[in-house]
Design an enzyme around this catalytic site. Structure first.
Site, mmCIF file in Angstrom:
data_model
loop_
_atom_site.group_PDB
_atom_site.id
_atom_site.type_symbol
_atom_site.label_atom_id
_atom_site.label_comp_id
_atom_site.label_asym_id
_atom_site.label_seq_id
_atom_site.Cartn_x
_atom_site.Cartn_y
_atom_site.Cartn_z
ATOM 1 N N GLN A 72 0.817 -1.225 0.000
ATOM 2 C CA GLN A 72 0.000 0.000 0.000
ATOM 3 C C GLN A 72 0.847 1.270 0.000
ATOM 4 O OE1 GLN A 72 -2.535 -1.578 3.448
ATOM 5 N NE2 GLN A 72 -4.038 -0.354 2.333
ATOM 6 N N CYS B 296 -10.770 0.092 3.932
ATOM 7 C CA CYS B 296 -9.379 -0.064 3.487
ATOM 8 C C CYS B 296 -8.820 1.311 3.163
ATOM 9 C CB CYS B 296 -9.328 -0.948 2.245
ATOM 10 S SG CYS B 296 -7.655 -1.239 1.642
ATOM 11 N N LEU B 297 -7.604 1.574 3.612
ATOM 12 C CA LEU B 297 -6.974 2.867 3.345
ATOM 13 C C LEU B 297 -6.741 3.068 1.847
ATOM 14 C CD1 LEU B 297 -4.461 2.957 6.332
ATOM 15 C CD2 LEU B 297 -6.648 4.173 6.126
ATOM 16 N N HIS C 1 -7.293 -9.493 6.033
ATOM 17 C CA HIS C 1 -7.415 -8.359 5.110
ATOM 18 C C HIS C 1 -6.017 -7.952 4.603
ATOM 19 C CE1 HIS C 1 -9.048 -4.166 4.072
ATOM 20 N NE2 HIS C 1 -7.741 -3.978 4.083
ATOM 21 N N GLU C 2 -5.061 -7.841 5.540
ATOM 22 C CA GLU C 2 -3.688 -7.451 5.165
ATOM 23 C C GLU C 2 -3.026 -8.522 4.314
ATOM 24 O OE1 GLU C 2 -3.242 -4.524 5.596
ATOM 25 O OE2 GLU C 2 -4.634 -4.146 7.222
ATOM 26 N N HIS D 71 -3.846 -8.309 0.767
ATOM 27 C CA HIS D 71 -3.052 -7.296 0.041
ATOM 28 C C HIS D 71 -1.780 -7.913 -0.535
ATOM 29 C CE1 HIS D 71 -5.166 -3.516 0.592
ATOM 30 N NE2 HIS D 71 -5.248 -3.672 1.908
HETATM 31 O O1 GNR Z 1 -7.905 0.658 8.981
HETATM 32 C C1 GNR Z 1 -8.417 -0.379 8.562
HETATM 33 N N1 GNR Z 1 -9.540 -0.851 9.152
HETATM 34 C C2 GNR Z 1 -10.057 -2.105 8.906
HETATM 35 C C3 GNR Z 1 -11.328 -2.393 9.354
HETATM 36 C C4 GNR Z 1 -11.875 -3.627 9.158
HETATM 37 C C5 GNR Z 1 -11.175 -4.607 8.497
HETATM 38 C C6 GNR Z 1 -9.913 -4.334 8.012
HETATM 39 C C7 GNR Z 1 -9.349 -3.102 8.227
HETATM 40 S S1 GNR Z 1 -7.751 -2.802 7.661
HETATM 41 C C8 GNR Z 1 -7.837 -1.067 7.400
HETATM 42 C C9 GNR Z 1 -6.481 -0.518 6.988
HETATM 43 C C10 GNR Z 1 -6.079 -1.126 5.665
HETATM 44 O O2 GNR Z 1 -6.539 -0.792 4.618
HETATM 45 N N2 GNR Z 1 -5.193 -2.086 5.699
HETATM 46 O O3 GNR Z 1 -4.835 -2.706 4.578
HETATM 47 NI NI NI Z 2 -6.510 -2.520 3.217
#
Ligand code: GNR
Ligand code: NI
Length: 182
Positions: free
Chosen positions: A51, A107-108, A149-150, A153
């Site tokens: 990211q 997600c950021l 989630h990470e 990525h």
């Molecule tokens: O900040 C983030 N919050 C979040 C909320 C629920 C499930 C996953 C996340 S990860 C996210 C930051 C991000 O985009 N990480 O890749």
């Molecule tokens: Ni994310």
């Protein structure tokens, strides 16, 4: 230390497969420090190296959960947060529970868009930390959700890929509208 620019969808770089890290160097540790600074500033609870432009299998997480007892009579003070920075290098899921959990994810790299995603509720994970030490643990709750989630990525997968095409296209459309308005 520095706050790094976060790459956003639909930038195809986010689809890159990240490569295993074979050695943790001072350069890696400098990147980790910058990733935490970037994540806290965003603010977010997790960040994968891809990211911020590095296609390597490295991610950081800090759930910064509320302190359970915030003291009484503290009035309008915001809840205190416990900082717990965690570094995951070359993480591997060894086992995932049959049981699933649903979390409203964001997600950021897909700013201001949220959707429910279903994932295994618990995962057994092996990873290296910033000192090169191996860890193996069963994780659950928000940590399990965030880690998955990470780890997505690292494979070039975004949370929106878990949605129906209609929902995904709707979120991406809202995102592009948001950008035009800005
Ligand atoms: O900040 C983030 N919050 C979040 C909320 C629920 C499930 C996953 C996340 S990860 C996210 C930051 C991000 O985009 N990480 O890749
Ligand atoms: Ni994310």
């Amino acid at each position: 230390m520095a706050i790094l620019p976060i790459i956003e969808a639909p930038n195809p770089f986010l689809r890159t497969l990240s490569k295993p890290l074979d050695k943790v160097t001072d350069e890696t540790r400098a990147l980790i420090a910058n990733m935490f600074e970037t994540m806290y500033a965003a603010p977010g609870i997790g960040l994968a190296a891809i990211q911020v432009g590095h296609p390597i299998r490295l991610l950081v997480i800090d759930l910064q959960e509320d302190v359970a007892e915030n003291g009484e009579g503290e009035g309008d003070a915001p809840p205190a947060r416990i900082k717990k920075p965690q570094v995951f290098i070359n993480p591997e899921i060894i086992l995932a529970s049959e049981e699933v959990g649903v979390y409203n994810e964001g997600c950021l790299s897909v700013p201001e868009q949220y959707a429910d995603v279903e994932r295994p509720a618990r995962v057994r994970v092996r990873w290296l930390d910033e000192r090169g030490a191996t860890h193996e643990e069963e994780l659950g709750g928000l940590l399990a959700t965030c880690l998955q989630h990470e780890m997505d990525h690292l494979e070039g997968i975004l949370f929106i890929d878990h949605l129906s095409r209609m929902k995904r296209d709707m979120l991406l459309k809202k995102l592009s509208k948001l950008r035009k308005a800005a």
